[in-house]
Design an enzyme around this catalytic site. Structure first.
Site, PDB file in Angstrom:
ATOM      1  CD  GLU A  68      -1.674  -2.386   1.648  1.00 50.12           C
ATOM      2  OE1 GLU A  68      -0.481  -2.602   1.938  1.00 50.12           O
ATOM      3  OE2 GLU A  68      -2.570  -3.246   1.788  1.00 50.12           O
ATOM      4  CG  PHE A 130      -9.486  -9.888  11.283  1.00 50.84           C
ATOM      5  CD1 PHE A 130      -8.231 -10.319  11.687  1.00 50.84           C
ATOM      6  CD2 PHE A 130      -9.777  -9.861   9.927  1.00 50.84           C
ATOM      7  CE1 PHE A 130      -7.282 -10.723  10.755  1.00 50.84           C
ATOM      8  CE2 PHE A 130      -8.827 -10.267   8.992  1.00 50.84           C
ATOM      9  CZ  PHE A 130      -7.583 -10.701   9.406  1.00 50.84           C
ATOM     10  CD  GLN A 131      -7.009  -7.487   7.690  1.00 53.03           C
ATOM     11  OE1 GLN A 131      -7.879  -7.255   6.853  1.00 53.03           O
ATOM     12  NE2 GLN A 131      -5.819  -7.945   7.363  1.00 53.03           N
ATOM     13  CE  LYS A 180     -16.765  -6.903   3.718  1.00 57.03           C
ATOM     14  NZ  LYS A 180     -16.050  -8.133   4.055  1.00 57.03           N
ATOM     15  CG  MET A 493      22.483  12.577   3.245  1.00 58.92           C
ATOM     16  SD  MET A 493      23.637  13.704   2.418  1.00 58.92           S
ATOM     17  CE  MET A 493      22.575  14.369   1.142  1.00 58.92           C
TER      18      MET A 493
END
Lengths: 578, 176
Positions: A68, A130-131, A180, A493
């Site tokens: 993502e 969940f999630q 959802k 760097m």
């Protein structure tokens, strides 16, 4: 606070309603906003929307990223090169949190982006389901606006508002979280574009006298210096900006995100300011009598020590975001408003001027920088390849027409210093957040938004591996992006800082790298490695001539440093050349 | 003077939307500024909420914070005021054992002299309400504490400015 949200949008159009589920409404909203492509990754809580995306795939192209974070950066790259809003989509929980780095990057670099995340059913909210994560809470400090939708009927109004907020005024990222059940729920869909939000004034009004006072200061200045930022590009003010500097004859320097608003070769373009900027504009910041900041925010990487920054100068600040005025540097005159309108109104108030003597000072200091730094970077005599000569060859082969998407580190500073920008929106890099891993996915978005432009990604071996999985996206989507990795087998760097400020204790900065060419080939991408100067030109030509994605690894000098450099906390005029 | 810490009361007019408290508190949090008191309520304008906060910071910090607050999409306007620019009140409740009300005559005098109000009495405890400036409430607390306080709670500050705030006129101008 009441439970039901009231969205204070002002809307246009009236269309007839149609009964559809929330998931379809999401896709229809995107189509109404002109979205043609979105980047994302499916998962449980966003599956209804993905199902609709499948049905609408002839109208809207979903790009499956490999992570993502890659989707968010790709949406950023897409937005940065186009005039459109980048869109990223993810599921709840880890999908949503993986977007956060890209969102934070977009926030600090003012990139218009809309992120859509699925969320657990509204009856499960707050139950550690969940999630489930509180993505609205998590993203609050790094979004321009965010909102959680729990009822399908909210979808059109929230989406309209989201796109309006993301792209108006000082642009930024917006996040919409949709439960959802709201995706399944049917409602009467009707879309009306947002024309305004009561509490939100995207462009502040310009105070009547500020332009006149600014013009007077500029006209009376003997040694004026302009520092411009991305505000010129975001405001589409490139032509007005050029007209202003040409009429007033003012040397003009850019911040990292301001790069490419006018061509590198423009005679009044005196280079980059800041930590690894050019010698002349940094030193002369502390000699100019009027400093005119246009669409820039006096970032600490630009100003160095604020206590000594341009103390002798009157400060004029052209700015769209009132919160930036006097935030870091106290201004004498602030011209609030949109850069395009302000510069257009400023032009007739300015006297024609040339400031030849003052300009000569920039040329004299450039000569010093050229002899001590630039010559060695671009025309090295030592055996190892330099990053600068790679950029020089890319400039030649692309005729300075390429969009350069750089990652973060030494190569980024070299790319910004030495890339020739003939077109606006050609420097796509992570400025404010300094996000390693930005370039590869951002290059995907940039190339998809501007398929006619050559898009060359420049990364170090460190940042490249932070999102290397997006090679899979490149292969699957057949995005003909050119990938250049300048490999010095170090986090360069950090190693440079360790060398200069930590007695050469190279703590965890040396990298043992894999066979990058084999990895690219594993993803069915043409690839080559160059270690010697004699092979560089032909390799870059082969890369540019290739019509498909192409990977080029260049083994560069292991311990080269990037100069000039203003050490943290030092004054801009104490810039070091070695 | 700009760098001397002072007590400021902040008035923020906002849309009445979920999540805004989070955004506003985060502005103070990331700058390590402690919010001394916070109150949210409806304002004089329908559909517009008002936050009243008290902070101890420098004026230069205050100005920058106001800019960041006003930058929030759903904030309509934010103001800051010094102590002499506002009229404010705080409210508090004390819960005290009932027997003290009858055994300690001094308590009745304290209640009377402080203009506090007994809101309820039962066989176990009685409750006193007091509205006033911070110092008045502090004084009442000290006086009652000598006898023992079962519970004490105090509200955030509510404030109005002495000068007119042209927020209503400004809101009208916002309408397109």
């Amino acid at each position: 606070m009441k439970e039901t949200q009231t969205i204070q949008n002002e809307v246009e159009d009236t269309k007839t309603t149609e009964r559809i589920p929330g998931s379809e409404a999401v896709v229809r909203c995107l189509l109404e906003e002109g979205v043609e492509v979105l980047y994302g990754y499916p998962g449980g809580a966003i599956m209804p929307v993905y199902d609709e995306l499948f049905k609408y795939q002839d109208k809207i192209h979903h790009v499956l990223s490999r992570h993502e974070q890659g989707a968010a950066h790709a949406a950023q790259g897409y937005a940065r090169i186009s005039d459109k809003v980048g869109v990223a989509i993810a599921t709840s929980g880890p999908g949503a949190t993986n977007l956060i780095t890209g969102i934070a990057d977009a926030q600090i670099d003012s990139t218009p982006m809309v992120c859509i995340t699925g969320q657990v059913g509204s009856h499960l909210l707050g139950s550690d389901a969940f999630q489930e994560t509180d993505i609205v809470g998590i993203s609050t400090p790094v979004t321009k606006w965010n909102h959680q939708i729990t009822k399908a009927s909210e979808i059109p109004e929230v989406f309209a508002k989201a796109f309006y907020i993301a792209k108006s005024g000082r642009p930024g990222p917006v996040l919409i979280d949709i439960t959802k059940d709201a995706q399944f729920e049917e409602f009467d869909f009707k879309y009306e574009k947002c024309k305004g939000v009561r509490s939100y004034k995207p462009v502040p009004s310009t105070e009547e006298n500020s332009l006149k006072t600014a013009a007077e200061l500029i006209n009376n200045a003997k040694k004026p210096l302009i520092v411009w930022g991305q505000g010129v590009i975001l405001g589409k003010a490139e032509e007005e900006f050029k007209a202003v500097i040409e009429k007033a004859g003012i040397p003009s320097a850019w911040t990292i995100l301001g790069a490419s608003a006018i061509p590198t070769s423009h005679p009044l373009n005196v280079g980059m300011v800041g930590m690894h900027g050019n010698y002349a504009p940094n030193v002369l910041t502390n000699e100019c009598d009027v400093l005119i900041a246009i669409g820039m925010r006096f970032d600490d990487r630009v100003t160095g020590n604020l206590a000594t920054y341009a103390k002798q100068a009157k400060i004029v600040h052209f700015e769209i975001d009132p919160a930036e005025v006097d935030k870091n540097v106290k201004t004498d005159v602030a011209v609030l408003g949109d850069a395009k309108a302000s510069l257009k109104d400023l032009l007739p108030l300015l006297n024609a001027n040339s400031h030849n003597e003052w300009h000569q000072k920039f040329k004299d200091l450039y000569k010093i920088e050229y002899d001590k730094v630039i010559k060695n970077d671009l025309h090295p005599t030592k055996e190892g390849l330099t990053m600068g000569e790679v950029l020089k060859e890319i400039n030649i082969q692309t005729k300075g027409e390429a969009a350069i998407v750089s990652d973060v580190g030494q190569h980024q500073m070299i790319a910004c210093r030495y890339a020739e920008f003939n077109k606006t929106k050609s420097n796509i890099t992570s400025g404010g957040l300094g996000t390693m891993g930005f370039a590869l996915p951002a290059a995907i978005g940039a190339k998809m938004a501007a398929p006619d432009r050559e898009v060359v990604m420049i990364a170090g071996d460190g940042g490249y591996q932070m999102n290397i999985q997006e090679l899979g996206t490149i292969f699957q989507q057949k995005v003909p992006v050119k990938i250049v990795v300048l490999n010095n087998e170090f986090l360069g760097m950090v190693r440079q800082w360790q060398q200069l400020f930590f007695d050469k204790r190279y703590a965890s900065t040396e990298m043992v790298n894999p066979d990058f060419v084999a990895i690219a080939k594993g993803y069915h991408i043409d690839a080559k490695k160059v270690s010697e100067r004699k092979d560089l030109k032909a390799a870059i030509k082969e890369m540019i001539d290739c019509n498909d994605p192409y990977f080029l690894e260049v083994r560069v000098e292991k311990e080269d440093n990037v100069f000039p450099m203003i050490p943290t906390g030092a004054s801009v005029s104490d810039i070091r050349l070695e | 003077m700009e760098n001397e810490k002072k007590q400021y009361t902040v008035s923020i007019y906002t849309e009445n939307n979920i999540g805004l408290l989070n955004r506003i508190s985060a502005i103070f949090q990331r700058r390590h500024m402690n919010v001394e008191s916070l109150n949210t309520s409806p304002s004089e304008i329908a559909g517009v909420s008002r936050f009243t906060l008290v902070v101890n910071i420098t004026e230069s910090q205050m100005k920058k914070v106001i800019g960041q607050i006003e930058k929030q999409v759903e904030v309509i306007k934010a103001y800051y005021h010094t102590e002499d620019e506002i009229i404010y009140q705080e409210s508090c409740l004390f819960k005290i054992k009932s027997e003290l009300l009858f055994d300690e005559r001094q308590i009745q005098n304290i209640i009377k002299e402080s203009n506090a109000r007994i809101v309820t009495v039962n066989k176990d405890f009685f409750a006193i309400e007091k509205s006033g400036r911070k110092e008045e409430i502090d004084l009442l607390y000290r006086e009652l504490n000598a006898f023992g306080i079962m519970q004490f709670t105090r509200s955030g500050r509510v404030a109005v400015t002495k000068e007119e705030m042209r927020i209503s006129t400004m809101l009208e101008a916002f309408q397109h």
